[in-house]
Every structure is written in structure tokens, then in C-alpha cells.
Design an enzyme around this catalytic site. Sequence first.
Site, PDB file in Angstrom:
ATOM      1  N   ARG A 163       0.833  -1.225   0.000  1.00 55.47           N
ATOM      2  CA  ARG A 163       0.000   0.000   0.000  1.00 55.47           C
ATOM      3  C   ARG A 163       0.863   1.270   0.000  1.00 55.47           C
ATOM      4  O   ARG A 163       0.501   2.279   0.598  1.00 55.47           O
ATOM      5  CB  ARG A 163      -0.958   0.041   1.192  1.00 55.47           C
ATOM      6  CG  ARG A 163      -1.968  -1.084   1.233  1.00 55.47           C
ATOM      7  CD  ARG A 163      -2.946  -1.014   0.072  1.00 55.47           C
ATOM      8  NE  ARG A 163      -4.052  -1.937   0.229  1.00 55.47           N
ATOM      9  CZ  ARG A 163      -4.051  -3.216  -0.172  1.00 55.47           C
ATOM     10  NH1 ARG A 163      -2.981  -3.720  -0.783  1.00 55.47           N
ATOM     11  NH2 ARG A 163      -5.111  -3.978  -0.004  1.00 55.47           N
ATOM     12  N   SER A 237     -10.685  -0.574   3.053  1.00 51.96           N
ATOM     13  CA  SER A 237      -9.942  -0.693   4.319  1.00 51.96           C
ATOM     14  C   SER A 237      -9.496   0.698   4.757  1.00 51.96           C
ATOM     15  O   SER A 237      -8.819   1.392   4.004  1.00 51.96           O
ATOM     16  CB  SER A 237      -8.695  -1.554   4.145  1.00 51.96           C
ATOM     17  OG  SER A 237      -9.025  -2.830   3.688  1.00 51.96           O
ATOM     18  N   GLU A 333      -4.702   3.774   5.799  1.00 53.92           N
ATOM     19  CA  GLU A 333      -4.449   3.551   4.367  1.00 53.92           C
ATOM     20  C   GLU A 333      -5.052   4.705   3.565  1.00 53.92           C
ATOM     21  O   GLU A 333      -4.489   5.166   2.577  1.00 53.92           O
ATOM     22  CB  GLU A 333      -5.088   2.227   3.926  1.00 53.92           C
ATOM     23  CG  GLU A 333      -5.002   2.037   2.424  1.00 53.92           C
ATOM     24  CD  GLU A 333      -5.824   0.886   1.884  1.00 53.92           C
ATOM     25  OE1 GLU A 333      -5.671  -0.249   2.355  1.00 53.92           O
ATOM     26  OE2 GLU A 333      -6.617   1.139   0.955  1.00 53.92           O
TER      27      GLU A 333
END
Length: 337
Positions: A163, A237, A333
Site C-alpha cells: 500500500r 480498508s 491507508e
Amino acid sequence: MVLTNQSLQSYNTFGIDVSAKYFSEIKSTDDFKALITEPGFEKEEKLILGGGSNILFTKNVDGLVIKNSLPGIKIIKEDPYHSWIKVAAGEPWHPFVLYCVERNLAGIENLSLIPGLVGAAPMQNIGAYGVEIKDTCEEVEAVNMATGEEEIFNNAACEFGYRESIFKHKLKGQFLITAVTFKLNKIFKPNIHYGDIKRTLEEMRVQEITIKAVSDAVITIRSSKLPDPKVIGNAGSFFKNPVVSRKLFNTLISKNPLMPNYPQKNGEVKIPAGWLIEQCGWKGKVVGNTGAHKSQSLVLVNYGHATGHEIYDLALQIRQSVKEKFDIDITTEVNIV
Ligand code: FAD
Ligand code: EPU
């Protein structure tokens, strides 16, 4: 055309009701270059917006929001084993995956149904079901927002991680990604070891594992687990899964023998943040207009009229409780604006 005081509510999947002082949609690199040199806008803060599916607005944008709509998909090179496809940044991600699936080109079928646009995919090296775009991304074309100069970043220069990429931190806000070139495989090697893919293929009674079958299985799993942003506002997420030292992992697993975990090559261990958050009692909990989703605690949701601040405050509370219970600091994130 530049609009003023444009609502961004329909431009972010959390559905947060904020506005942009200036807003302009670009359909070519020339549009972008003309916009950033237009008198009056040179000094404005600039924010590039794709599909708005990985962003949380906590305030109005006191600057220029540039909505990326650069179009075009082109096969630029082929050999007996591969096709190289250059995709403009404004193309939506999932239809591009289907474009590849229909042509029997393998490599991104496990990334089916991820929302957003192609231009944002390198930003956080999108990933799902054991695949990340770093595995197929050949190069990224970008324009320097200060100088208007074009630059090409090969795979190594993108500094992809879990990520992560150079665009998310080191070069944050400095480049407009204009196109991404993918190297896809004509020879299909299924990657079905992750999560429920194998079981879902069996339930689907698939006779032959094809690129399309894997894509369909991923779509089935995702649709059953993740809330559709068209129905309930979210950005997937909210936190990253933390990677902890072997020492901390040993302590945690001795107290929580059922804790899911993914050992990494360097000896560290990735722990699902969704599990940690659920253990802290947040799963399905409703806090005012927000909450942690009932089937996936890692997904924070907007039940209708939440402000970005409410969601951010909930995230802080969740983060604090995970820190207190497990001594793990989970990080976001989602890009917070
Ligand atoms: P945006 O939200 O518009 O932008 C994200 C960031 O990138 C912002 O900082 C923005 O300024 C910047 N940016 C966008 N475009 C450009 C550009 N062209 N040049 C420079 N900067 C740019 N992600 C995963 O990795 N895996 C998943 O499985 C996954 N599942 C999801 C499921 C749901 C239901 C949702 C809502 C989201 C999910 N996501 C997932 C997160 C998200 O879809 C991806 O991160 C996606 O790539 C974001 O694309 P976007 O166009 O919406 O980006
Ligand atoms: N789990 C719980 N409780 C929860 C949620 C999950 O116990 O509330 C457990 C599950 O039972 C499972 C484990 O945690 O054992 C992992 O859950 P899941 O397979 O749903 O995946 P995840 O780790 O929560 C990650 C990505 C997703 C990606 C999926 C599939 C991150 C931060 N998230 O989620 O990406 O789609 O794996 O590969 O890495 C996104 O980035 O927005 C995103 C949705």
C-alpha cells in the site's frame, strides 16, 4: 472550464459533503498544463481526484481540485508471451481489468472490482488476493505539477511497497500520473492460494480454471464481504494491516492462539487489522452517523450524514483502543485531506 464552490459529495465514495474553492475536469495532458499555468491558479493548492474511493475529506478544499478524466487504452507492444498495454489515468480500473480478462491477458484478474481509476492504482500499489500492481506495472508516466515537465518512472523508480509508492509519500502532491503501462501474460498461471478463492471456485463448480473464472470468483467474494459505496459510504480498508516483529507476534499468539497471521519473508508477521479491531469490540458498532462495518471491521462507514471529522474521530478512537489492547499502532491507508 473552472467551476467555483463545487460540491465534492458525489466525487468521493464516503459521500462527505465538502466543497472545492475551484474545480476543473481535465481530459488531456494539455488541458492540465494549460490549467496549472493559468494566471490566478499557479499559487493555488492543487489536489488531483480520481474516483475518490481512497480519500477522506475533513474540510473544504481551499484550492483547485483537478478531476482526472484522461481517456484511452492501447496495446503498444506484443511478443508471443506478453502484451504491453498503456492505459490513460482517467480510465476506470475494473472495466480495464475486464478488458484484459476478455482478451485472455493474465496478471490483474485477482484485482477485479477494486473501485477507482487507473491513475490512482500506482499511488498505493493497489492489491488484493495475493496480487499487487507492482507485479505487472512496467512504467508510470507523470507530469511534474510545478514545472509541467513529463517524467517516466520505471517499476523500480516507483518504490512500490505494501500500500505504498514514491507518489504516496516522498513525492506526495508533486506529480499528476497521466498513464500506466502494464505487462500482461498470454500464458495463464492461476494465483488462487489466497483467502477463499479456491473454495469459491469449487462452490461455483468451475470445471476449468480460466482467467475469467478467477475474476468471477474474486467478484463473488468481494461482493459478499465489502459494502458497496453506492449503498453505504466507505473507502475500503481504512487502516493498513500492521506488520509486527516476531517477538511481539510470539507474545500475542501465546495469548490469542486463533489470531490470523501472515509471516513475511523477513521474519516479521502481518496481522489483519480487521481482526484486531473486532477483538476491541468495534465490529458492527454504530457511533452517531458512522461505524465499523458489520461484516468487515476494517471498513469504516458513513451511515448517511457523517462529516469527515466524525469518521476521523472514530478512526482515532479505534486506533487508540488497538494500541491499548495489543500495543500495535495501526496506520491509515486512506488519504486524509
Ligand atoms: P482517489 O481516492 O481519487 O485518490 C487517492 C489518492 O491518489 C489521493 O491522494 C489523490 O490525490 C491521488 N491521486 C489520484 N489520482 C491521481 C493521479 N492521476 N495522479 C496523482 N495522484 C493521484 N484498494 C486496494 O488496494 N485494494 C482493495 O482491495 C481495495 N478495495 C476497495 C474496496 C472498496 C469498497 C473501496 C471503496 C475502496 C477499495 N480500495 C482498495 C481503495 C481504492 O479503491 C484504491 O486505492 C483506488 O486505487 C483509489 O482510486 P481512486 O481513483 O478512487 O483514487
Ligand atoms: N477479520 C476479522 N474480523 C474482521 C475482518 C477481518 O477477524 O472484522 C479476519 C478475517 O477473518 C481474515 C483476516 O482478518 O482471517 C483477513 O481478512 P480479509 O481477507 O477480509 O482481508 P483484510 O486483510 O481485512 C486485505 C486488504 C483488502 C483486500 C483484501 C483481500 C488491506 C489493508 N486490506 O483486507 O484491501 O481486498 O485483503 O486481499 O491490506 C483496501 O485496501 O481498501 C482493501 C479492501
